[in-house]
Motif scaffolding. Sequence first.
Motif, PDB file in Angstrom:
ATOM      1  N   TYR A  44       0.839  -1.197   0.000  1.00  0.00           N
ATOM      2  CA  TYR A  44       0.000   0.000   0.000  1.00  0.00           C
ATOM      3  C   TYR A  44       0.878   1.252   0.000  1.00  0.00           C
ATOM      4  N   ILE A  45       1.894   1.262   0.860  1.00  0.00           N
ATOM      5  CA  ILE A  45       2.786   2.416   0.950  1.00  0.00           C
ATOM      6  C   ILE A  45       3.518   2.640  -0.374  1.00  0.00           C
ATOM      7  N   LYS A  46       3.991   1.570  -0.985  1.00  0.00           N
ATOM      8  CA  LYS A  46       4.690   1.705  -2.270  1.00  0.00           C
ATOM      9  C   LYS A  46       3.798   2.355  -3.323  1.00  0.00           C
ATOM     10  N   LYS A  47       2.534   1.941  -3.372  1.00  0.00           N
ATOM     11  CA  LYS A  47       1.597   2.533  -4.338  1.00  0.00           C
ATOM     12  C   LYS A  47       1.403   4.013  -4.052  1.00  0.00           C
ATOM     13  N   ARG A  48       1.252   4.358  -2.790  1.00  0.00           N
ATOM     14  CA  ARG A  48       1.018   5.754  -2.421  1.00  0.00           C
ATOM     15  C   ARG A  48       2.254   6.614  -2.681  1.00  0.00           C
ATOM     16  N   VAL A  49       3.432   6.111  -2.355  1.00  0.00           N
ATOM     17  CA  VAL A  49       4.666   6.866  -2.601  1.00  0.00           C
ATOM     18  C   VAL A  49       4.866   7.070  -4.098  1.00  0.00           C
ATOM     19  N   CYS A  64       4.685  16.249   5.284  1.00  0.00           N
ATOM     20  CA  CYS A  64       3.905  16.696   4.130  1.00  0.00           C
ATOM     21  C   CYS A  64       2.543  17.232   4.567  1.00  0.00           C
ATOM     22  N   ARG A  65       2.072  18.240   3.884  1.00  0.00           N
ATOM     23  CA  ARG A  65       0.761  18.822   4.173  1.00  0.00           C
ATOM     24  C   ARG A  65      -0.376  18.032   3.526  1.00  0.00           C
ATOM     25  N   THR A  66      -0.061  17.225   2.533  1.00  0.00           N
ATOM     26  CA  THR A  66      -1.051  16.375   1.884  1.00  0.00           C
ATOM     27  C   THR A  66      -0.872  14.965   2.416  1.00  0.00           C
ATOM     28  N   HIS A  67      -1.939  14.386   2.941  1.00  0.00           N
ATOM     29  CA  HIS A  67      -1.853  13.035   3.480  1.00  0.00           C
ATOM     30  C   HIS A  67      -2.355  12.047   2.437  1.00  0.00           C
ATOM     31  N   CYS A  68      -1.446  11.230   1.947  1.00  0.00           N
ATOM     32  CA  CYS A  68      -1.763  10.257   0.899  1.00  0.00           C
ATOM     33  C   CYS A  68      -2.364   8.972   1.458  1.00  0.00           C
ATOM     34  N   TYR A  69      -2.236   8.771   2.766  1.00  0.00           N
ATOM     35  CA  TYR A  69      -2.674   7.519   3.367  1.00  0.00           C
ATOM     36  C   TYR A  69      -4.060   7.662   3.987  1.00  0.00           C
ATOM     37  N   ALA A  70      -4.827   6.582   3.932  1.00  0.00           N
ATOM     38  CA  ALA A  70      -6.115   6.540   4.615  1.00  0.00           C
ATOM     39  C   ALA A  70      -5.865   6.686   6.118  1.00  0.00           C
ATOM     40  N   PRO A  71      -6.787   7.305   6.854  1.00  0.00           N
ATOM     41  CA  PRO A  71      -6.549   7.569   8.287  1.00  0.00           C
ATOM     42  C   PRO A  71      -6.155   6.338   9.107  1.00  0.00           C
ATOM     43  N   ASN A  72      -6.809   5.204   8.900  1.00  0.00           N
ATOM     44  CA  ASN A  72      -6.456   4.015   9.680  1.00  0.00           C
ATOM     45  C   ASN A  72      -5.052   3.521   9.354  1.00  0.00           C
ATOM     46  N   ARG A  73      -4.671   3.608   8.114  1.00  0.00           N
ATOM     47  CA  ARG A  73      -3.312   3.193   7.733  1.00  0.00           C
ATOM     48  C   ARG A  73      -2.284   4.225   8.168  1.00  0.00           C
ATOM     49  N   GLN A  74      -2.662   5.471   8.132  1.00  0.00           N
ATOM     50  CA  GLN A  74      -1.763   6.525   8.584  1.00  0.00           C
ATOM     51  C   GLN A  74      -1.417   6.305  10.063  1.00  0.00           C
ATOM     52  N   GLN A  75      -2.406   5.948  10.849  1.00  0.00           N
ATOM     53  CA  GLN A  75      -2.178   5.677  12.271  1.00  0.00           C
ATOM     54  C   GLN A  75      -1.251   4.475  12.447  1.00  0.00           C
ATOM     55  N   ARG A  76      -1.459   3.440  11.667  1.00  0.00           N
ATOM     56  CA  ARG A  76      -0.615   2.241  11.747  1.00  0.00           C
ATOM     57  C   ARG A  76       0.828   2.563  11.371  1.00  0.00           C
ATOM     58  N   ILE A  77       0.996   3.343  10.322  1.00  0.00           N
ATOM     59  CA  ILE A  77       2.332   3.725   9.874  1.00  0.00           C
ATOM     60  C   ILE A  77       3.031   4.546  10.952  1.00  0.00           C
ATOM     61  N   LYS A  78       2.306   5.450  11.604  1.00  0.00           N
ATOM     62  CA  LYS A  78       2.894   6.241  12.681  1.00  0.00           C
ATOM     63  C   LYS A  78       3.378   5.342  13.818  1.00  0.00           C
ATOM     64  N   GLN A  79       2.587   4.338  14.152  1.00  0.00           N
ATOM     65  CA  GLN A  79       2.989   3.403  15.209  1.00  0.00           C
ATOM     66  C   GLN A  79       4.286   2.687  14.837  1.00  0.00           C
ATOM     67  N   ILE A  80       4.353   2.240  13.610  1.00  0.00           N
ATOM     68  CA  ILE A  80       5.544   1.523  13.136  1.00  0.00           C
ATOM     69  C   ILE A  80       6.758   2.446  13.128  1.00  0.00           C
ATOM     70  N   MET A  81       6.594   3.665  12.635  1.00  0.00           N
ATOM     71  CA  MET A  81       7.700   4.617  12.573  1.00  0.00           C
ATOM     72  C   MET A  81       8.172   4.985  13.979  1.00  0.00           C
ATOM     73  N   HIS A  82       7.238   5.174  14.890  1.00  0.00           N
ATOM     74  CA  HIS A  82       7.596   5.505  16.266  1.00  0.00           C
ATOM     75  C   HIS A  82       8.397   4.362  16.906  1.00  0.00           C
ATOM     76  N   TYR A  83       7.949   3.148  16.677  1.00  0.00           N
ATOM     77  CA  TYR A  83       8.629   1.988  17.250  1.00  0.00           C
ATOM     78  C   TYR A  83      10.023   1.799  16.659  1.00  0.00           C
ATOM     79  N   SER A  84      10.127   1.862  15.347  1.00  0.00           N
ATOM     80  CA  SER A  84      11.387   1.488  14.707  1.00  0.00           C
ATOM     81  C   SER A  84      12.330   2.650  14.434  1.00  0.00           C
ATOM     82  N   GLY A  85      11.892   3.874  14.674  1.00  0.00           N
ATOM     83  CA  GLY A  85      12.747   5.030  14.402  1.00  0.00           C
ATOM     84  C   GLY A  85      14.077   4.985  15.126  1.00  0.00           C
ATOM     85  N   SER A  86      14.046   4.738  16.426  1.00  0.00           N
ATOM     86  CA  SER A  86      15.299   4.706  17.189  1.00  0.00           C
ATOM     87  C   SER A  86      16.129   3.469  16.872  1.00  0.00           C
TER      88      SER A  86
END
Length: 116
Positions: A44-49, A64-86
Amino acid sequence: MDKLQKIREEEIKAVTEMIGIFCRDVHKTDGVELCPECEELLEYIKKRVNSCPRMAEKTLCSECRTHCYAPNRQQRIKQIMHYSGSKLALRSPVMAVRRKITHWISTIQQIVYDIF
């Protein structure tokens, strides 16, 4: 390869790495293959990017000011980024430093934009 395609590939590479870290640690996969849920999210992310209209002018998707992801997926992506960022700094230090510099540049640009 043109500059825009390189930016897209770097974004996909970073997201792939971060989802891999999350999936290995949380879903207990082998670190080579993703679980079906993470694999579907990555596709899904690859298609959106690849269809992002602002790729040439933005720095990070989170900035980005434009959100390409659906809200539920955007939330999931944020969780993943928060976890794996460090953890990205340990696994791919060069990628982590590049992303941090990109974030700083974006922050400075936003400050300048707000001032003027």
